[in-house]
Design an enzyme around this catalytic site. Sequence first.
Site, mmCIF file in Angstrom:
data_model
loop_
_atom_site.group_PDB
_atom_site.id
_atom_site.type_symbol
_atom_site.label_atom_id
_atom_site.label_comp_id
_atom_site.label_asym_id
_atom_site.label_seq_id
_atom_site.Cartn_x
_atom_site.Cartn_y
_atom_site.Cartn_z
ATOM 1 N N HIS A 1 0.840 -1.197 0.000
ATOM 2 C CA HIS A 1 0.000 0.000 0.000
ATOM 3 C C HIS A 1 0.873 1.244 0.000
ATOM 4 C CE1 HIS A 1 0.600 1.482 4.148
ATOM 5 N NE2 HIS A 1 0.732 0.203 4.483
ATOM 6 N N CYS A 2 0.294 2.361 -0.461
ATOM 7 C CA CYS A 2 0.954 3.657 -0.365
ATOM 8 C C CYS A 2 0.107 4.520 0.563
ATOM 9 C CB CYS A 2 1.143 4.290 -1.736
ATOM 10 S SG CYS A 2 -0.384 4.561 -2.648
ATOM 11 N N MET A 3 0.128 5.845 0.383
ATOM 12 C CA MET A 3 -0.566 6.726 1.323
ATOM 13 C C MET A 3 -2.080 6.645 1.209
ATOM 14 S SD MET A 3 1.772 10.145 1.427
ATOM 15 C CE MET A 3 0.816 10.832 2.771
ATOM 16 N N THR A 4 -2.590 6.246 0.040
ATOM 17 C CA THR A 4 -4.038 6.242 -0.154
ATOM 18 C C THR A 4 -4.574 4.957 -0.782
ATOM 19 O OG1 THR A 4 -3.823 7.257 -2.345
ATOM 20 C CG2 THR A 4 -4.086 8.744 -0.461
ATOM 21 N N ARG A 5 -3.700 4.106 -1.347
ATOM 22 C CA ARG A 5 -4.177 2.994 -2.170
ATOM 23 C C ARG A 5 -3.670 1.640 -1.686
ATOM 24 N NH1 ARG A 5 -2.669 5.448 -8.152
ATOM 25 N NH2 ARG A 5 -2.885 7.635 -7.603
#
Length: 655
Positions: A31-35
């Site tokens: 995951h990243c900051m939003t996804r």
Amino acid sequence: MAETPEEKIKRISQEIYSEVGGTENVEKLIHCMTRVRMTIKDDSKVDMEGLKKIDGVMGVVDDETLQVIVGPGTVNKVADEMVKEVGVKLGEPFPSAKMDTTGMTDKEIVEAKAAEVKAAQKAKQKQTPIKRVLKSISNIFIPLIPAFVGAGLIGGVAAVMSNLIVAGDISKSYTDFVTILKFIQNGVFSYLAIYVGINAATEFGATAGLGGVIGAVTLLPGMDINAPLHNIFNGQAMSAGQGGIIGVIFAVWVLSLIEKQLHKWVPDAIDIIVTPAISLLLIGVFTIFIVMPVAGVISSSLVGAINWILNIGGAFSGFALGALFLPMVMFGLHQILTPIHIEMINKTGSTPLLPILAMAGAGQVGAAVALWIKCRKNKQLTNMIKGALPVGILGIGEPLIYGVTLPLGRPFITACIGGGIGGAVVGGLGHVGAIAIGPSGLALIPLITSGRVMAYILGILAGYAGGFVATYFFGIPKDAMVGEEDAAEVQDDNASVIDSNLKTATITTPVAGTRVAIDAVNDPMMAQEVMGKTVAVIPNMDSKIYSPVNGKVTMIAETKHAIGFINEIGEEVLVHIGIDTVKLNGKFFNIDVKVGDLVKQGDILGSVDWQGIIDSKLDPTTMTIVTNSIEYEISKVELGDKVEANSVLMDNKVQ
């Protein structure tokens, strides 16, 4: 009873798995900051529309990985829950699941295998060298972003307090506290090469600890500054950190190649001793004497070139960067900027790129507000904007991009223009930098270099205004302004065309030519009459297109290859001109009617250059389809091979 936060996370996780074909259809997850980013095995098992409808999902992006946008704060919880369910860690391969053939027919087994092979082939086609490089860069830095944000904010507080101490506004007794804050900040940036080395080794398949050592080597620990090593190319003294993280990433990539080969050559009994020692010795020397000098020149030149462009180009450079950043995000090219930002922070203390690129999000916000005002009748759209706008203002732009502006088309372009205007203001004012990376929008304000906060805020306001004005006057699609009441009016208008006294109607051919069996049409969907009862005609060279019904034109494709009608008994008829002719983007088509026009059977609708279509190596076969044929008794008229213009193709009557 309202669900608890824990129940919400579990529900979102389970529903995502349900819509992507289960845990067995996922190879790995990060995951990243939003996804939540998933590598999917078989794309045909993914229900994109189902994913978008999940309560809590803000948007879906089908790129190299399947990216489900759930927003900041939620994403790490959802991702952790999802990997916990299958018993792996983030980034680790999911347990392989063999295809269960129990109860499957031979045909179904073959089809399942074909889907598996097709998915594997599709994955291979996506893996271009550029995409592999960008993906690796992304995977190296994404785990570090929370550290950048946290340390950057702490460093910003330390800088403000230092200024207040110097100005005499607060007591010098706070000096030790400021020193502690700087220790925390430097804990990230002073040893960044080590963290990058560890992550790069993990990404490239090398031993993480060895990657960390190579990163530490670039810091030249223990070197006597009075007796330094010298650059073998120019004889100058080498300095700690020379070559920066660009050099570290390259060196660790070479390390991964050497280590993998040594694992193959060295006997198992001594592999654990010999392989690490030889790998570190070879790559350590290679890094110090080759990588650091060369990467140092590249890094310094890159930073210098960017600063030169911004200083010389000013507002023009700012506009170009602000306007083009969103398209870069779409294609995943923005990941290449992460090491550039960090290298600039390491060398100059801040990155002037990030504040300019952050203006792209401001343009999105302005465009969204314009859509909200102009499309207020469209409740579904305005509700989406309400949900996405707050996080967009704080710098999380994905919900606005993928949920609002990009699907509508023109608002995405006008939002980019707004971003360019904001970028022009920041670039024109100049010397606006960020001391860390991670957030944008209003959330970036605490990280803006001292004294330039107002310049950044002016840029944001300009981006808001630019995106709003450009979208309000030039970027609103007409269909986006249609609300439920307007749709009802259109439905009533269509109903006025229908003569309830009529019980039968005919549909005539829109072109003259040769009738062909529908199952012989070179389009599987048309050949199976998926859209409805269909008759196909290969046109002769008569360029005219005729109305097949008495009724009203309800749709004309932007590419002019398809025209829709509703006739006097309520049948919805579609004329599809050629196969795959959408690729022509309207070329060779000349349609003289418009949506809403009343037509009679045999009226000339326009003309088509059939030879142009054939020369473009496309099939001119024209289909006449009753898309709501399930509501009617329809019989195809038996004709010879040749049909004249306006020959009856189908007789229909109301059931």
